[in-house]
Enzyme design. Structure first.
Site, mmCIF file in Angstrom:
data_model
loop_
_atom_site.group_PDB
_atom_site.id
_atom_site.type_symbol
_atom_site.label_atom_id
_atom_site.label_comp_id
_atom_site.label_asym_id
_atom_site.label_seq_id
_atom_site.Cartn_x
_atom_site.Cartn_y
_atom_site.Cartn_z
ATOM 1 N N LYS A 173 -14.341 4.301 1.232
ATOM 2 C CA LYS A 173 -15.031 3.014 1.184
ATOM 3 C C LYS A 173 -15.327 2.799 2.618
ATOM 4 C CE LYS A 173 -11.715 -0.052 3.114
ATOM 5 N NZ LYS A 173 -11.605 -0.199 5.203
ATOM 6 N N GLY A 187 -9.250 6.188 4.391
ATOM 7 C CA GLY A 187 -8.820 7.250 3.851
ATOM 8 C C GLY A 187 -7.271 7.720 3.525
ATOM 9 N N ASP A 236 -5.898 -2.319 2.227
ATOM 10 C CA ASP A 236 -6.580 -2.546 0.667
ATOM 11 C C ASP A 236 -5.913 -1.406 -0.009
ATOM 12 O OD1 ASP A 236 -8.332 -3.042 2.754
ATOM 13 O OD2 ASP A 236 -8.501 -0.990 3.931
#
Ligand code: C5P
Length: 291
Positions: A11, A97, A129
């Site tokens: 992202k 990741g 996240d």
């Protein structure tokens, strides 16, 4: 034996503002995140014993994948699995990741064994996240990042991601914040308006990351690299998340490929062209298969 292969996308944070420190030690923030077409890959396969095999990186024994597995095991009875993780996204880069890998493992276990987990509850316990990745697609994220509100109208854009060659610890970057928190506070609504309007140049000017000064205080060479990239090949470059990766928007995929190549040549850094993942859930990959 049941198995599932899922993509775990990286992202970028296009906007990140810190609202303040919370009693639990985390920080409240507003951030706009987009998933990329650049990913790790995870395969979860029912097996006689538990194992985790990682290719492409050295992970500590306890990592987001083992934590996802433990979190599921605390809530449900599940048969042992063999997990194969192919790492492409550098750890400690702000590219998400580890959170993305954890989200894929949670999804895979839930689907393979029909666990009916409250994925958002489990994900939030693993990292701020993880819920963004569980949901898929661009999102406005609030709270400590775990409240992900989907953005219906995010454009498909292209970018170059540059990895400076060293990681940054999220906790250490946040730890620097008090020294670097300055106002006025940026309003995420203004950014969302620019995002909806399209227009690369305006969007580039609206990109923002309040964590940059904190990261640069820890690694001044990162500030130097960002300045150099802005001067030479990526005029609107920014840091993603708590760093250490940098990125700059491009008008097309071909332009991103060309700029990435130039950065690799001139700066001797890892650089790759990426595109924002269009709407929908990245893990609905054609590679997914049950057997
Ligand atoms: O949630 P995650 O495990 O990614 O966070 C790592 C660390 O980053 C936290 O322990 C905390 O120190 C810091 N953090 C924060 N505020 C956030 C997210 C992370 O202070 N919103």
């Amino acid at each position: 034996m049941k198995s599932l292969v899922l993509d775990c996308p990286a992202k970028l944070n296009l906007f990140l503002e810190i609202l303040g420190r919370r009693p639990d030690g985390y920080h409240d923030l507003t951030t706009v995140m987009v998933p990329l077409d650049w990913s790790d890959t995870v395969e979860v396969r029912e097996s006689r014993g538990w194992s985790l095999e990682v290719e492409g990186a050295e992970l500590p024994g306890r990592n987001t994948v083992t934590r996802a597995w433990e979190a599921v095991r605390r809530r449900r009875r599940v048969p042992p699995v063999r997990i194969r993780l192919i790492k492409r996204i550098p750890a400690g880069s702000g590219l998400g990741g580890g959170s993305s890998d954890a989200a894929a493992v949670l999804l895979a276990l839930d689907r393979l064994f029909g666990l009916g987990l409250d994925l958002a509850e489990v994900g939030a316990g693993i990292g701020s996240d993880v819920n963004f990745f569980l949901q898929g697609g661009a999102a406005l994220c609030l709270g400590r990042g775990e409240i992900a509100i989907p953005l219906a109208a995010a454009p498909t854009l292209h970018a170059v991601v540059v990895w400076p060659g060293f990681p940054l610890s999220t906790a250490e970057v946040y730890g620097q914040l008090n020294k670097s928190l300055t106002r006025p506070r940026r309003n995420v609504i203004d950014f969302l308006n620019e995002l909806a309007r399209g227009g690369l140049e305006r969007l580039e000017r609206a990109l923002f990351n309040r964590l940059e000064p904190a990261a640069f205080a820890l690694r001044p060479e990162l500030a130097a690299l960002l300045r150099r990239l802005r001067r030479t090949s990526l005029p609107g470059a920014r840091m993603t998340g708590s760093g250490s990766a940098l990125f700059g928007l491009c008008a097309s995929r071909a332009e991103a490929e060309g700029r990435a190549q130039r950065i690799r040549r001139e700066n001797r850094r890892f650089a790759t062209a990426v595109s924002f993942f269009p709407r929908g859930a990245p893990w609905k990959s054609p590679k997914s298969a049950s057997s």
